[in-house]
Design an enzyme around this catalytic site. Structure first.
Site, PDB file in Angstrom:
ATOM      1  N   CYS A  46       6.215   9.805   0.114  1.00 60.49           N
ATOM      2  CA  CYS A  46       4.995  10.552   0.425  1.00 60.49           C
ATOM      3  C   CYS A  46       4.870  11.628  -0.626  1.00 60.49           C
ATOM      4  CB  CYS A  46       5.083  11.170   1.822  1.00 60.49           C
ATOM      5  SG  CYS A  46       3.749  12.339   2.171  1.00 60.49           S
ATOM      6  N   ASN A 105      10.135   4.148   2.941  1.00 63.12           N
ATOM      7  CA  ASN A 105       9.820   3.631   4.268  1.00 63.12           C
ATOM      8  C   ASN A 105      11.012   2.919   4.875  1.00 63.12           C
ATOM      9  OD1 ASN A 105       6.569   3.382   4.931  1.00 63.12           O
ATOM     10  ND2 ASN A 105       7.014   3.705   2.791  1.00 63.12           N
ATOM     11  N   ARG A 112       0.841  -1.193   0.000  1.00 64.25           N
ATOM     12  CA  ARG A 112       0.000   0.000   0.000  1.00 64.25           C
ATOM     13  C   ARG A 112       0.885   1.256   0.000  1.00 64.25           C
ATOM     14  NH1 ARG A 112      -0.466   4.624   2.621  1.00 64.25           N
ATOM     15  NH2 ARG A 112      -0.062   3.534   4.573  1.00 64.25           N
ATOM     16  N   ASP A 113       1.611   1.477   1.098  1.00 66.91           N
ATOM     17  CA  ASP A 113       2.386   2.713   1.221  1.00 66.91           C
ATOM     18  C   ASP A 113       3.527   2.747   0.207  1.00 66.91           C
ATOM     19  OD1 ASP A 113       3.047   5.161   2.209  1.00 66.91           O
ATOM     20  OD2 ASP A 113       3.852   4.463   4.114  1.00 66.91           O
ATOM     21  N   HIS A 141       5.120   3.803  12.708  1.00 66.53           N
ATOM     22  CA  HIS A 141       5.270   3.771  11.251  1.00 66.53           C
ATOM     23  C   HIS A 141       6.276   4.858  10.872  1.00 66.53           C
ATOM     24  CE1 HIS A 141       3.349   3.576   7.067  1.00 66.53           C
ATOM     25  NE2 HIS A 141       4.007   4.729   7.018  1.00 66.53           N
TER      26      HIS A 141
END
Lengths: 309, 309
Positions: B241, B250, B13-14, B208
C-alpha cells in the site's frame, strides 16, 4: 487483567541445528541476553546431541551456565537420549526437552529407534529425574509429527493424543506437541489439542509449529483458541527440519509476539526490544534468510499493550 | 459435501499497482489464463485509475475483453470514481470494485476526498448501475483501513461496521472489508465481521487482508471462523500500500488456498496448477520479491482435497 500467554524461544536450538555455520558463542550469549531483556522468559539454549553429529552445540558446557545466570530465565535444552539427560542434569538445565515422533518412520529417521524404544527411553529418563532429591529439572515430553509426516504422510490424530497420554503417564511434567514438518491445519490443531487438554489438568501443554506452508501463525491462533497458553517459536523464523524438504522454518517469534499482543494477551515481551535481536542474528549469520513481517513493517501506529511495559 | 469458500485473485490489481515495471500484457493474460485453469473463478484484472497516475493499468482496454472470454470467470476491476465506473460498464466488467477508507486521513490521502464525498460518489455510482436495464455489473462497496490506519492509528470498530451498513443502504451488491495496512488482529477481525454479517443477509461479504506483520493467514482463518466465505489474496503475496511503509504485501493466494483446502473446504482450486502461475510472474517481474511457503515446500505427502479435482 490481561490473560497471559508464554512464548518460548527455540531458535538457538531448533533454529541453529540445521545452520551449518557455527554461531560464535558471544553472539549466542548476546542473543540470549537481549531476548531475555525484551521479556522472553524461557529459552531453549542447546541440544545435547553428540558434537560430532551437530557441531553447532559444541559450546553447550559454556552456554548453559551463562544462560543460568539470568535471573528468572528458564533455561531448557533438547535431550535426545539418557546420556544427554545426564549432561543436562549435571549442568543444571531447568527443563529437559525429550523428543520423539508420533510416526514410526520419522522416529526411525530422526532418533534411529522405534517409538516403543523411545517410550522406554523416556520412562528411564523420567524415573531418573523424579528420583533426584531437592531441586530437579522438569522433564518435558515432546512429540513431533503430530499432524503429519514427510515419510508416512497422514498421522492419526488419535495416535498423537494417545502418545501424549502415554508420556504423561510415564512422568512428563509438561508436553510439547509439534508440527515439525508444517503439515498441520488449524482445524486439526484444534481437534488434537482439545483431545489432549481433556486429560492434562494443570500440566502445561505447549504448541510448536513450523511455518513451512505459511500456516504457522494461523495454527498458533487455533491452538490459543482452544486454550493453549505456551507456544514455541524461533527468532526470525530460523529453522527447519532435516527430514522436511523445502522447509521454510519455524514460526517467527516477533510475529507471534505481535499476534498475541494485538489480541490483548500479556506475553511479557517488549516487541521493539525483541526486534533488536534480529541485528545480532543477522550479523552472526549473514547467509541465513531471516523472515517475518513485524521486523520489516514495525509496530502499528499508536500500538498499545494490554499491560504497560 | 465440503463447504465452499471462494478465493478471489487481486494480484493483477492490488499486487501490480505498486510495481513500477509495467508487466507485459502477454504475461498478464497468461497469468489470468493459468490461474483460471487452476480453478480460480474471480480475478480483479485492473484498476480504472488514470494511466498517467498508474501506467501499470494502461492496457485495460485490451485486458478486460480478453479476460471476459474465459467462460465462467468473474472479471472485476477497481473503480476509484464515477468516470472509472463508466469505463468499467462500457467494457462489460462483471463487478465494479469501489473503494473508500474508514479513516478520514487515509481516504484523503488515497482518493483525495472526505469520506462523506466518497459516500456521495458511491451513491451516484450505485444508482447509475441499478438503472441499467438487462445485464448489469455488480457494484461492490469496499472499505479499507477497517482495522487501523497508518495515518490515524486506531480505527473504531463501530465506525467500520456503520460504514459497511451505509454502503449496503446505498445499493452495494457486495461488500469487501479490508485491512489495507496490516493492522488487524484475529479477535478484531472476528468482532468486525460478526458485526457486519448480522445485517448483510444474503449479500456476499468478502475479507481482504494484507500480510504486513505476518498475520494475514491467521486473520483469514479468523474471518472464516465467523462465517466469511469470500477472501481476496494475491499470487506470491505481491502488493502493499503506498501509504503503508514497509508493507510486505497481500495474503499469498497459494498459502490461502492451502489453508482452506487443508481444513476441508472446497476452494475449487488445484494448488499444484496454481503454483505454476508463479513462474509466469517470476519471469515477467524478476525484481519483485515473491513470498509464500507452499510454493517452496510443495503440498504435504498424500495430501487430499475435500472434493476431487
Amino acid at each position: 487483567m490481561a490473560e497471559k500467554i508464554q512464548i518460548r524461544e527455540v531458535g538457538l536450538r531448533d533454529g541453529l541445528q540445521i545452520v551449518k555455520t557455527v554461531m560464535p558463542i558471544d553472539a549466542k550469549l548476546d542473543w540470549i541476553k537481549t531476548e531475555y531483556e525484551a521479556g522472553v522468559t524461557e529459552i531453549e539454549v542447546c541440544s545435547f546431541v553428540p558434537t560430532k553429529l551437530i557441531p553447532q552445540f559444541g559450546d553447550r558446557e559454556e552456554i548453559v551456565p551463562q544462560a543460568l545466570a539470568f535471573d528468572g530465565l528458564t533455561v531448557t535444552a533438547l535431550v535426545p537420549n539418557i546420556r544427554g539427560a545426564e549432561d543436562g542434569i549435571r549442568l543444571g538445565v531447568h527443563k529437559l526437552n525429550f523428543v520423539m515422533s508420533v510416526s514410526e518412520g520419522h522416529n526411525l529417521s530422526n532418533v534411529r529407534r522405534s517409538t516403543e524404544d523411545s517410550f522406554a527411553d523416556f520412562a528411564v529418563m523420567a524415573r531418573r529425574v523424579h528420583e533426584i532429591t531437592g531441586n530437579r529439572p522438569k522433564i518435558v515430553g515432546g512429540l513431533s509429527t503430530c499432524f503429519g509426516c514427510t515419510i508416512e504422510g497422514k498421522v492419526s490424530e488419535q495416535r498423537a493424543i494417545e502418545f501424549a497420554h502415554r508420556l504423561l503417564d510415564l512422568g512428563a511434567d509438561e508436553l510439547t506437541i509439534c508440527d515439525t514438518v508444517g503439515y498441520a491445519s488449524p482445524d486439526q490443531v484444534r481437534r488434537v489439542f482439545e483431545g489432549i487438554l481433556k486429560f492434562t489438568g494443570n500440566t502445561p501443554v505447549a504448541a510448536h509449529f513450523h511455518d513451512t506452508r505459511g500456516l504457522g501463525i494461523a495454527n498458533a491462533l487455533a491452538a490459543a483458541d482452544v486454550g493453549v497458553r505456551y507456544l514455541d517459536s524461533s527468532l526470525a523464523g530460523l529453522g527447519g527440519c532435516p527430514y522436511a524438504p523445502g522447509a521454510t522454518g519455524n514460526v517467527v517469534t516477533e510475529d507471534l509476539a505481535f499476534l498475541f499482543a494485538s489480541m490483548g494477551f500479556d506475553t511479557g515481551i517488549d516487541i521493539e526490544k525483541l526486534l533488536k535481536v534480529r541485528d545480532i542474528v543477522a550479523r552472526a549469520l549473514p547467509d541465513e534468510k531471516l523472515r517475518g513481517g513485524t521486523y520489516q513493517a514495525g509496530l502499528p501506529k499508536d500500538f498499545t499493550y494490554a499491560k504497560a511495559r
